[in-house]
Design a protein around this motif. Structure first.
Motif, PDB file in Angstrom:
ATOM      1  N   GLN A  10       0.831  -1.197   0.000  1.00  0.00           N
ATOM      2  CA  GLN A  10       0.000   0.000   0.000  1.00  0.00           C
ATOM      3  C   GLN A  10       0.871   1.255   0.000  1.00  0.00           C
ATOM      4  O   GLN A  10       0.643   2.179  -0.789  1.00  0.00           O
ATOM      5  N   ASN A  11       1.880   1.296   0.847  1.00  0.00           N
ATOM      6  CA  ASN A  11       2.776   2.451   0.896  1.00  0.00           C
ATOM      7  C   ASN A  11       3.512   2.642  -0.422  1.00  0.00           C
ATOM      8  O   ASN A  11       3.656   3.764  -0.913  1.00  0.00           O
ATOM      9  N   TYR A  12       3.956   1.545  -1.014  1.00  0.00           N
ATOM     10  CA  TYR A  12       4.631   1.612  -2.310  1.00  0.00           C
ATOM     11  C   TYR A  12       3.692   2.150  -3.385  1.00  0.00           C
ATOM     12  O   TYR A  12       4.040   3.049  -4.155  1.00  0.00           O
ATOM     13  N   MET A  13       2.477   1.606  -3.453  1.00  0.00           N
ATOM     14  CA  MET A  13       1.525   2.018  -4.484  1.00  0.00           C
ATOM     15  C   MET A  13       1.091   3.472  -4.293  1.00  0.00           C
ATOM     16  O   MET A  13       0.906   4.192  -5.271  1.00  0.00           O
ATOM     17  N   ARG A  14       0.946   3.913  -3.053  1.00  0.00           N
ATOM     18  CA  ARG A  14       0.615   5.325  -2.797  1.00  0.00           C
ATOM     19  C   ARG A  14       1.703   6.230  -3.352  1.00  0.00           C
ATOM     20  O   ARG A  14       1.415   7.274  -3.943  1.00  0.00           O
TER      21      ARG A  14
END
Length: 71
Positions: A10-14
């Motif tokens: 999630q952090n990567y995709m954000r």
């Protein structure tokens, strides 16, 4: 997919998509994939592929003709 994996992804995709409203959510019955949302809108699925000891996550998003009408 465990909760720690989902938070990392999630952090990567954000970061990649430039939105803080993107969320990766567990699926109730399927443990090797998750759902991806932007705000309250479902945008795709994320699947864990662990073949030959190499971990890979695949994001799949369908774009319908209806989605393109206002673009």
């Amino acid at each position: 997919m465990n909760p720690q994996e989902m938070v990392r992804i999630q952090n990567y995709m954000r970061k990649v998509f430039g939105t803080k409203t993107l969320s990766v959510r567990a699926r109730p019955k399927i443990k090797d994939s998750a759902e991806v949302y932007v705000g309250d809108d479902f945008v795709g699925t994320l699947t864990l592929d662990n073949e030959d000891g190499e971990v890979c996550y695949q994001f799949q998003m369908a774009i319908l003709e209806l989605d393109l009408e206002d673009v």
